[in-house]
Write an enzyme that holds these catalytic residues in place. Structure first.
Site, PDB file in Angstrom:
ATOM      1  N   LYS A   1       7.438  -1.219   6.791  1.00 40.88           N
ATOM      2  CA  LYS A   1       7.428  -0.020   5.948  1.00 40.88           C
ATOM      3  C   LYS A   1       8.744   0.061   5.190  1.00 40.88           C
ATOM      4  CE  LYS A   1       8.867   2.507  10.008  1.00 40.88           C
ATOM      5  NZ  LYS A   1       8.480   3.383  11.082  1.00 40.88           N
TER       6      LYS A   1
ATOM      7  N   PHE B   1      -7.475   2.017   5.390  1.00 39.75           N
ATOM      8  CA  PHE B   1      -6.763   0.766   5.127  1.00 39.75           C
ATOM      9  C   PHE B   1      -7.073  -0.360   6.105  1.00 39.75           C
ATOM     10  CE2 PHE B   1      -3.557   3.880   6.797  1.00 39.75           C
ATOM     11  CZ  PHE B   1      -3.463   3.402   8.103  1.00 39.75           C
TER      12      PHE B   1
ATOM     13  N   LYS C   1       2.406   4.350   1.482  1.00 42.01           N
ATOM     14  CA  LYS C   1       2.576   4.836   2.860  1.00 42.01           C
ATOM     15  C   LYS C   1       2.372   6.337   2.800  1.00 42.01           C
ATOM     16  CE  LYS C   1       5.580   4.815   6.920  1.00 42.01           C
ATOM     17  NZ  LYS C   1       5.014   6.028   7.442  1.00 42.01           N
TER      18      LYS C   1
ATOM     19  N   ARG D   1       4.955  -5.450  16.015  1.00 45.36           N
ATOM     20  CA  ARG D   1       5.320  -6.867  16.102  1.00 45.36           C
ATOM     21  C   ARG D   1       5.935  -7.328  14.795  1.00 45.36           C
ATOM     22  NH1 ARG D   1       1.766  -9.717  19.865  1.00 45.36           N
ATOM     23  NH2 ARG D   1       1.541  -8.276  21.591  1.00 45.36           N
TER      24      ARG D   1
ATOM     25  N   GLU E   1       0.856  -1.193   0.000  1.00 45.51           N
ATOM     26  CA  GLU E   1       0.000   0.000   0.000  1.00 45.51           C
ATOM     27  C   GLU E   1       0.877   1.223   0.000  1.00 45.51           C
ATOM     28  OE1 GLU E   1      -2.487  -0.159   3.474  1.00 45.51           O
ATOM     29  OE2 GLU E   1      -3.725  -1.760   2.655  1.00 45.51           O
TER      30      GLU E   1
ATOM     31  N   ARG F   1      -2.278   9.432  11.228  1.00 50.63           N
ATOM     32  CA  ARG F   1      -2.920   8.129  11.378  1.00 50.63           C
ATOM     33  C   ARG F   1      -4.186   8.326  12.187  1.00 50.63           C
ATOM     34  NH1 ARG F   1      -0.789   3.046  11.925  1.00 50.63           N
ATOM     35  NH2 ARG F   1      -2.256   1.485  12.668  1.00 50.63           N
TER      36      ARG F   1
ATOM     37  N   GLU G   1      -5.337   7.000   7.009  1.00 51.30           N
ATOM     38  CA  GLU G   1      -4.430   8.133   7.156  1.00 51.30           C
ATOM     39  C   GLU G   1      -5.127   9.361   6.583  1.00 51.30           C
ATOM     40  OE1 GLU G   1      -1.395   7.421   8.513  1.00 51.30           O
ATOM     41  OE2 GLU G   1      -0.078   9.085   7.962  1.00 51.30           O
TER      42      GLU G   1
ATOM     43  N   ARG H   1      -3.223   8.559  16.290  1.00 49.75           N
ATOM     44  CA  ARG H   1      -2.442   7.387  16.677  1.00 49.75           C
ATOM     45  C   ARG H   1      -2.116   7.401  18.154  1.00 49.75           C
ATOM     46  NH1 ARG H   1       3.341   6.443  13.784  1.00 49.75           N
ATOM     47  NH2 ARG H   1       4.426   5.553  15.538  1.00 49.75           N
TER      48      ARG H   1
END
Ligand code: AMP
Length: 591
Positions: free
Chosen positions: A459, A347, A256, A453, A254, A261, A306, A276
């Site tokens: 990214k 997303f 970025k 994780r 996707e 966020r 986003e 975020r």
């Protein structure tokens, strides 16, 4: 519960630097509390009357607090400020003023925990004319009933600066010890429950009442934001794709986006927009609320995306710095929205019509999202995406979330190394050409995992070379790290004059251990104190990563690092070895 008992816990916590001991002290305090007190105690032990996502602020500055101390004690403000300067802690100054108190109202009562909690919560509700005076009066009222130690912690709590050194990890372990068996499994259950609820009050109460099974049942709830899933950084496109595709899973690429966020919660007509960091920014984004109302067809849902700002004339992506004006703006919201229009690129979908999707695969969550989304170009869209071609072993076949005619297996270059297939690289290039930051790589088979994780999402973006910079000034951090010097001003060197020139302020990238070490190194270097801000002898050199160098009038170098991150202390370098302003300027030109 008397406030003095809580102060005793604070003092014991402050007296030890051992995390194990802190956990034990905390566990004992939690275990002793009855069910009604527990939520209040959990909050005050963390130094705030609010949960992370509650938009409330106490709205009381150091100056107003100083006035409140003077009002309650009769000690004059200059004397309070002098102690504050000496000790660097207005809490200590309050304790001293109370000890030397010149006046006291006739009627005093012993402070109890609930009174302190409720009074602080009320502070946030005072609005309009006279609200400052009411805040001062309320805090003075608490201080009037406080002894010296109690005053210290009341003031620290008011200022959001408790300095007893308990982080989220300590609270987690203490809950697992107090109410469960303290095992790794118990700790993991508490952690998951916290990520889903973001609220240790709920977690502690549930652990006490219903144990591990109760915790496992805690799930997403509307208007209580979930800790967001974060990405690890890939070394490059092919490496990242290989890593995310670990067990041969399909990988989704996707764009970025470089924006804010957001996690958006919707229930009927009520829509709330969280960042975020779980701040509620609904009021600042009426256009996002309208776009969701029009474009998302679900009675109840939680979606993520986003928010990106676009230039209204050219249609080009606006830098994050410009967009961030929308977050800060409390007035003229509509006007700013017209100047900086935004698109929401969605997303993910974590919840839909009574069903939590946290444990569903990304593929299933995206299916849910596509079902409820009626895209409105320029207002609300699905994030630009493509299936990765070069997944390990060619990926799986069948329903793998990729375009079915794109699977061409893993490509090799002349040296036999894995390279991203042409289409993957083209997608990355297109993202950068469109003014975005890079690409995200997502495991289509993976569930939603709050936090960062391995193996879920990575990214890829162009990296800048790290810089070695000198720490010139520092500030005490806020919130749970408030006993650390976590806000560090960084400088490069003007090679001609030898002067240090600041290029930004660092606030992230370190572990608690690293912060503790940095604080210990920096505290002896203090040359001047101004409230919570400290001037330092420039001695410590840090290696810093960052995403971009921007021109900035804010610092005397004329540049600012965007998103500086701590990498390590460069013990091997002296300040005279730090990177030069010339190099910063050259790197800026090369970006
Ligand atoms: P970083 O802040 O560099 O760790 O990257 C993670 C951030 O990228 C997330 O918090 C999002 O704000 C942002 N982001 C941009 N585009 C996407 C996307 N397509 N999927 C997930 N996160 C994204």
């Amino acid at each position: 519960m008397e406030y003095a008992a809580l102060v005793d816990v604070y003092e014991r916590l402050e007296a030890t630097s051992s995390n194990l001991e802190k956990t034990a002290i905390l566990a004992e305090a939690l275990a002793d509390a009855d069910e009604a007190q527990l939520p209040i105690l959990v909050k005050l032990l963390r130094g705030t009357p609010f949960a992370a996502w509650e938009a409330e602020e106490l709205g009381i500055s150091s100056r107003l607090t100083t006035e409140a101390i003077a009002t309650a004690t009769g000690v004059d403000e200059d004397a309070i400020e002098a102690t504050w300067r000496d000790t660097g802690d207005l809490g200590d100054a309050a304790a001293e003023a109370v000890a030397n108190r010149k006046q006291r109202t006739l009627v005093t009562t012993r402070l109890d925990v609930r009174t302190v909690h409720d009074t602080l919560q009320e502070l946030a509700t005072y609005e309009g004319e006279g609200s400052q005076e009411r805040r001062i009066e309320a805090v003075a009222g608490l201080l009037n009933d406080a002894d010296a130690s109690e005053a210290r912690y009341v003031v620290r709590t008011v200022l959001g600066h408790l300095r007893v050194g308990i982080g989220d990890g300590t609270v987690r372990d203490a809950i697992a010890d107090a109410f469960l068996d303290g095992s790794d499994a118990a700790i993991e259950a508490v952690e998951r429950a916290y990520q889903v609820t973001n609220d240790y009050r709920t977690v502690a109460r549930t652990a006490k009442r219903d144990g591990v099974d109760g915790l496992a049942e805690l799930d997403v709830e509307l208007f209580r934001p979930v800790e967001v899933m974060l990405a690890q950084k890939a070394e490059g496109l092919p490496e990242g794709i290989d890593e995310v595709a670990d067990e041969g899973a399909a990988v989704r690429l996707e764009h970025k986006f470089d924006g804010v966020r957001t996690q958006i919660h919707k229930q009927g007509n009520e829509i709330r927009v969280f960042t975020r960091r779980l701040e509620d920014v609904t009021a600042q984004f009426p256009d996002v609320v309208a776009a969701v109302r029009e474009g998302v067809d679900a009675t109840e849902c939680i979606v993520e995306g986003e928010i990106v700002g676009y230039d209204p004339d050219t249609g080009e992506v606006l830098p994050f710095q410009t967009l961030s004006k929308r977050i800060k703006r409390k007035y003229d919201v509509e006007e700013t929205a017209a100047e900086i229009p935004v698109t929401v690129h969605l997303f993910d979908c974590l919840y839909r019509d009574n069903e939590s999707l946290l444990d569903a695969s990304l593929r299933e969550r995206l299916t849910a999202l596509e079902r409820i989304l009626a895209p409105e170009p320029g207002a609300i869209e699905l994030a630009t995406h493509q299936a990765a071609e070069s997944t390990a072993d060619g990926g799986e076949s069948g329903d793998d979330g990729r375009g079915d005619d794109t699977a061409s297996g893993r490509a090799k270059d002349d040296a036999g190394e894995t390279v991203a297939a042409e289409a993957d690289r083209a997608f990355y290039a297109a993202a950068l050409d469109a003014g975005h930051e890079g690409v995200m790589l997502k495991n289509a088979a993976a569930s939603y995992q709050p936090g960062r994780r391995v193996g879920y999402m990575m990214k890829v973006k162009p990296t800048m070379e790290p810089l070695d910079l000198v720490v010139t000034r520092a500030q005490w951090s806020e919130g749970r790290r408030s006993e650390f010097l976590g806000r560090l001003f960084l400088a490069c060197r003007d090679a001609e004059s030898g002067d240090l020139r600041e290029v930004g302020r660092l606030a992230t990238g370190y572990t608690d251990e690293e912060l503790r070490d940095l604080t210990a190194r920096l505290e002896p270097l203090v040359t001047e104190r101004d409230g919570r801000q400290l001037e330092l002898q420039p001695e410590v050199v840090l290696e810093i990563e960052y995403e971009e160098i921007q021109p900035s009038p804010e610092y005397d170098s004329g540049f600012a690092l965007r998103f500086p991150r701590f990498v390590r202390v460069r013990d091997d370098l002296r300040p005279t070895d730090a990177d030069t302003l010339d190099r910063v300027s050259t790197l800026h030109d090369q970006q």
